[in-house]
Write a protein that holds these residues in place. Structure first.
Motif, PDB file in Angstrom:
ATOM      1  N   ASN A 191     -43.797   0.128 -68.622  1.00  0.00           N
ATOM      2  CA  ASN A 191     -43.901  -1.301 -68.304  1.00  0.00           C
ATOM      3  C   ASN A 191     -42.779  -1.742 -67.376  1.00  0.00           C
ATOM      4  O   ASN A 191     -42.989  -2.568 -66.476  1.00  0.00           O
ATOM      5  CB  ASN A 191     -43.870  -2.118 -69.598  1.00  0.00           C
ATOM      6  CG  ASN A 191     -45.098  -1.887 -70.457  1.00  0.00           C
ATOM      7  OD1 ASN A 191     -46.170  -1.570 -69.948  1.00  0.00           O
ATOM      8  ND2 ASN A 191     -44.963  -2.053 -71.761  1.00  0.00           N
ATOM      9  N   ARG A 192     -41.588  -1.182 -67.565  1.00  0.00           N
ATOM     10  CA  ARG A 192     -40.460  -1.553 -66.705  1.00  0.00           C
ATOM     11  C   ARG A 192     -40.708  -1.086 -65.271  1.00  0.00           C
ATOM     12  O   ARG A 192     -40.507  -1.847 -64.311  1.00  0.00           O
ATOM     13  CB  ARG A 192     -39.180  -0.933 -67.260  1.00  0.00           C
ATOM     14  CG  ARG A 192     -37.942  -1.215 -66.427  1.00  0.00           C
ATOM     15  CD  ARG A 192     -36.690  -0.874 -67.230  1.00  0.00           C
ATOM     16  NE  ARG A 192     -36.704   0.517 -67.683  1.00  0.00           N
ATOM     17  CZ  ARG A 192     -36.223   1.542 -66.967  1.00  0.00           C
ATOM     18  NH1 ARG A 192     -35.718   1.318 -65.768  1.00  0.00           N
ATOM     19  NH2 ARG A 192     -36.241   2.761 -67.454  1.00  0.00           N
ATOM     20  N   TYR A 193     -41.153   0.147 -65.101  1.00  0.00           N
ATOM     21  CA  TYR A 193     -41.431   0.652 -63.760  1.00  0.00           C
ATOM     22  C   TYR A 193     -42.635  -0.045 -63.126  1.00  0.00           C
ATOM     23  O   TYR A 193     -42.693  -0.200 -61.900  1.00  0.00           O
ATOM     24  CB  TYR A 193     -41.666   2.161 -63.812  1.00  0.00           C
ATOM     25  CG  TYR A 193     -40.403   2.971 -63.948  1.00  0.00           C
ATOM     26  CD1 TYR A 193     -39.439   2.970 -62.945  1.00  0.00           C
ATOM     27  CD2 TYR A 193     -40.167   3.736 -65.082  1.00  0.00           C
ATOM     28  CE1 TYR A 193     -38.273   3.710 -63.074  1.00  0.00           C
ATOM     29  CE2 TYR A 193     -39.003   4.476 -65.226  1.00  0.00           C
ATOM     30  CZ  TYR A 193     -38.058   4.459 -64.214  1.00  0.00           C
ATOM     31  OH  TYR A 193     -36.908   5.184 -64.357  1.00  0.00           O
ATOM     32  N   ARG A 194     -43.589  -0.458 -63.957  1.00  0.00           N
ATOM     33  CA  ARG A 194     -44.754  -1.147 -63.406  1.00  0.00           C
ATOM     34  C   ARG A 194     -44.356  -2.496 -62.814  1.00  0.00           C
ATOM     35  O   ARG A 194     -44.848  -2.887 -61.753  1.00  0.00           O
ATOM     36  CB  ARG A 194     -45.819  -1.325 -64.495  1.00  0.00           C
ATOM     37  CG  ARG A 194     -47.093  -2.000 -64.009  1.00  0.00           C
ATOM     38  CD  ARG A 194     -48.153  -2.011 -65.094  1.00  0.00           C
ATOM     39  NE  ARG A 194     -48.612  -0.669 -65.397  1.00  0.00           N
ATOM     40  CZ  ARG A 194     -49.482  -0.391 -66.373  1.00  0.00           C
ATOM     41  NH1 ARG A 194     -49.935  -1.368 -67.148  1.00  0.00           N
ATOM     42  NH2 ARG A 194     -49.870   0.846 -66.586  1.00  0.00           N
ATOM     43  N   ARG A 195     -43.479  -3.227 -63.511  1.00  0.00           N
ATOM     44  CA  ARG A 195     -43.010  -4.504 -62.956  1.00  0.00           C
ATOM     45  C   ARG A 195     -42.229  -4.279 -61.661  1.00  0.00           C
ATOM     46  O   ARG A 195     -42.367  -5.053 -60.705  1.00  0.00           O
ATOM     47  CB  ARG A 195     -42.136  -5.209 -63.997  1.00  0.00           C
ATOM     48  CG  ARG A 195     -42.906  -5.749 -65.194  1.00  0.00           C
ATOM     49  CD  ARG A 195     -42.035  -6.666 -66.038  1.00  0.00           C
ATOM     50  NE  ARG A 195     -40.900  -5.945 -66.618  1.00  0.00           N
ATOM     51  CZ  ARG A 195     -40.932  -5.381 -67.816  1.00  0.00           C
ATOM     52  NH1 ARG A 195     -42.031  -5.437 -68.563  1.00  0.00           N
ATOM     53  NH2 ARG A 195     -39.863  -4.751 -68.284  1.00  0.00           N
ATOM     54  N   GLN A 196     -41.438  -3.215 -61.611  1.00  0.00           N
ATOM     55  CA  GLN A 196     -40.687  -2.922 -60.390  1.00  0.00           C
ATOM     56  C   GLN A 196     -41.632  -2.560 -59.250  1.00  0.00           C
ATOM     57  O   GLN A 196     -41.418  -2.984 -58.099  1.00  0.00           O
ATOM     58  CB  GLN A 196     -39.711  -1.774 -60.642  1.00  0.00           C
ATOM     59  CG  GLN A 196     -38.814  -1.441 -59.454  1.00  0.00           C
ATOM     60  CD  GLN A 196     -37.839  -0.314 -59.770  1.00  0.00           C
ATOM     61  OE1 GLN A 196     -37.770   0.153 -60.910  1.00  0.00           O
ATOM     62  NE2 GLN A 196     -37.090   0.119 -58.773  1.00  0.00           N
ATOM     63  N   LYS A 197     -42.685  -1.803 -59.548  1.00  0.00           N
ATOM     64  CA  LYS A 197     -43.636  -1.432 -58.503  1.00  0.00           C
ATOM     65  C   LYS A 197     -44.382  -2.657 -57.978  1.00  0.00           C
ATOM     66  O   LYS A 197     -44.614  -2.780 -56.763  1.00  0.00           O
ATOM     67  CB  LYS A 197     -44.637  -0.409 -59.051  1.00  0.00           C
ATOM     68  CG  LYS A 197     -45.672   0.018 -58.021  1.00  0.00           C
ATOM     69  CD  LYS A 197     -46.766   0.861 -58.627  1.00  0.00           C
ATOM     70  CE  LYS A 197     -47.860   1.127 -57.597  1.00  0.00           C
ATOM     71  NZ  LYS A 197     -48.996   1.872 -58.180  1.00  0.00           N
ATOM     72  N   ASP A 198     -44.782  -3.570 -58.864  1.00  0.00           N
ATOM     73  CA  ASP A 198     -45.476  -4.783 -58.421  1.00  0.00           C
ATOM     74  C   ASP A 198     -44.616  -5.597 -57.465  1.00  0.00           C
ATOM     75  O   ASP A 198     -45.104  -6.121 -56.457  1.00  0.00           O
ATOM     76  CB  ASP A 198     -45.869  -5.632 -59.633  1.00  0.00           C
ATOM     77  CG  ASP A 198     -46.934  -4.966 -60.492  1.00  0.00           C
ATOM     78  OD1 ASP A 198     -47.635  -4.077 -59.972  1.00  0.00           O
ATOM     79  OD2 ASP A 198     -47.052  -5.325 -61.680  1.00  0.00           O
ATOM     80  N   GLN A 199     -43.323  -5.682 -57.762  1.00  0.00           N
ATOM     81  CA  GLN A 199     -42.425  -6.417 -56.877  1.00  0.00           C
ATOM     82  C   GLN A 199     -42.293  -5.717 -55.528  1.00  0.00           C
ATOM     83  O   GLN A 199     -42.303  -6.363 -54.466  1.00  0.00           O
ATOM     84  CB  GLN A 199     -41.059  -6.569 -57.547  1.00  0.00           C
ATOM     85  CG  GLN A 199     -40.020  -7.309 -56.711  1.00  0.00           C
ATOM     86  CD  GLN A 199     -40.420  -8.753 -56.428  1.00  0.00           C
ATOM     87  OE1 GLN A 199     -41.130  -9.367 -57.224  1.00  0.00           O
ATOM     88  NE2 GLN A 199     -39.966  -9.275 -55.299  1.00  0.00           N
TER      89      GLN A 199
ATOM     90  N   TYR B 182     -45.380  -6.264 -53.325  1.00  0.00           N
ATOM     91  CA  TYR B 182     -45.344  -7.564 -52.647  1.00  0.00           C
ATOM     92  C   TYR B 182     -44.404  -7.525 -51.447  1.00  0.00           C
ATOM     93  O   TYR B 182     -44.741  -7.999 -50.358  1.00  0.00           O
ATOM     94  CB  TYR B 182     -44.904  -8.638 -53.640  1.00  0.00           C
ATOM     95  CG  TYR B 182     -44.749 -10.014 -53.033  1.00  0.00           C
ATOM     96  CD1 TYR B 182     -45.860 -10.814 -52.775  1.00  0.00           C
ATOM     97  CD2 TYR B 182     -43.481 -10.505 -52.706  1.00  0.00           C
ATOM     98  CE1 TYR B 182     -45.722 -12.070 -52.213  1.00  0.00           C
ATOM     99  CE2 TYR B 182     -43.332 -11.767 -52.146  1.00  0.00           C
ATOM    100  CZ  TYR B 182     -44.455 -12.540 -51.902  1.00  0.00           C
ATOM    101  OH  TYR B 182     -44.312 -13.776 -51.337  1.00  0.00           O
TER     102      TYR B 182
END
Length: 338
Positions: free
Chosen positions: A108-116, A119
């Motif tokens: 979940n932590r890496y997924r939020r970083q990838k989404d940012q 963008y």
């Protein structure tokens, strides 16, 4: 987030509570099992005593203690038998669940970083920034004049198509995640049902094991109970492996987004979909893997049915993935390459 906002953790907790609430029913079967075991003990002891007397041999007392030991287990079955087995195996369940939680947290932590980073990746190029940012889109519209109406209409159509494709891709991804969670819930539900049946009828199985010719019933019950109990830790290990694979994929995507200006986001999403399908099919192999750890006879037919269900699930998911990935993600990849 998955469709219908289903709380699967709560459903798994309900199954665990169901198992605990059904355990007192073992005491209801203890009375029947005592009668079966008592009659079997009478025949068991009498047969061996008469055999020793007929052969003028000394009576071996130690083998005669077997039915009494089994009777003691029947009398205190919920605490002595089930309590001991569950206490011994519960650290395995807790250990594998902690592994799953740690891998899920990293994912979940890496997924939020990838989404940012996705963008920011889209914002770096003027050709794609207006697709994801409203201010950039409005600024580009303000730069166009009255005679640029066809280009303005094309911008609205292109942005609408981008948002629609992104929504469809996200919906399909959430649908696969729903199937993935549902497969885990199916395994846990069947596991709970098997454990409840084995626990409630366990005293009867112990009582039958007193009779000559049915001694294997005792070891078969223990091996089947332990094998089914291990479905949960094997499931957590499988989920941990899949979560670790996703973490490695996310780390690779993050590195590519930071260093490779020609990185294709759509190809990464297609790879994620493929691993979700693999996970859905792989969940149905958990009973077979648990049977490798503790060999439990008599479950071959169930494993064949599980494998058949996995094949059908894989065919359906594969067909859906082919349609969605080919018609949506494939066109996005080609478009990104152009």
């Amino acid at each position: 987030m998955v469709p219908l906002a289903i709380d699967f953790d709560n459903l798994h907790q309900i199954l665990r509570n169901l198992y605990e609430e059904m355990m007192p029913l073992c005491g209801d079967m203890a009375g029947v099992a005592k009668g079966i075991a008592g009659l079997g003990a009478l025949f068991y002891v009498a047969s061996r005593v008469w055999q020793s007397l007929s052969r003028a041999e000394p009576i071996d007392v130690y083998p005669l203690l077997r039915p009494f030991a089994i009777g003691f287990c029947i009398m205190f079955f919920p605490t002595f038998v089930l309590g001991t087995i569950n206490t011994v195996l519960s650290p395995v369940v807790k250990g594998t669940h902690q592994m799953l939680e740690s891998q899920t947290f990293d994912m979940n932590r890496y997924r939020r970083q990838k989404d940012q980073l996705e963008y920011e990746y889209m914002m770096r190029s003027p050709q794609t920034a207006w697709l994801v940012d409203n201010d950039t889109f409005d600024q580009r519209l303000s730069e166009l004049g009255l005679f640029d109406a066809p280009e303005i209409a094309g911008m609205y159509i292109e942005r609408g198509m981008y948002n629609m494709k992104k929504s469809i891709r996200g919906w399909f991804r959430e649908l696969l995640e729903l199937f993935f969670q549902a497969a885990a819930l199916v395994i846990d539900t069947v596991r709970t049902f098997f454990l409840i049946v084995l626990a409630i009828l366990g005293p009867v199985a112990f009582g039958i094991a007193v009779y000559d010719g049915f001694h294997a019933t005792l070891t078969q019950w223990i091996s089947r109970y332990v094998s089914v109990y291990l479905w949960l830790p094997v499931s957590d290990l499988f989920s941990s492996i899949l979560a670790r694979i996703q973490v490695l994929m996310l780390q690779n995507d993050i590195s590519e987004l930071q260093n490779n200006p020609n990185f294709s986001l759509e190809a990464s999403n297609a790879t994620y979909i493929i691993f979700m399908i693999i996970g859905i099919i792989g969940y149905f192999t958990i009973p077979t893997v648990a049977n490798w750890i503790i060999s439990a006879g008599g479950m071959g037919a169930y494993n064949r049915n599980i494998n058949a269900a996995a094949a059908k699930t894989g065919a359906v998911a594969g067909a859906a993935s082919g349609a969605a990935s080919g018609n949506i993600s494939g066109r996005l990849v080609n478009r990104g390459g152009n």
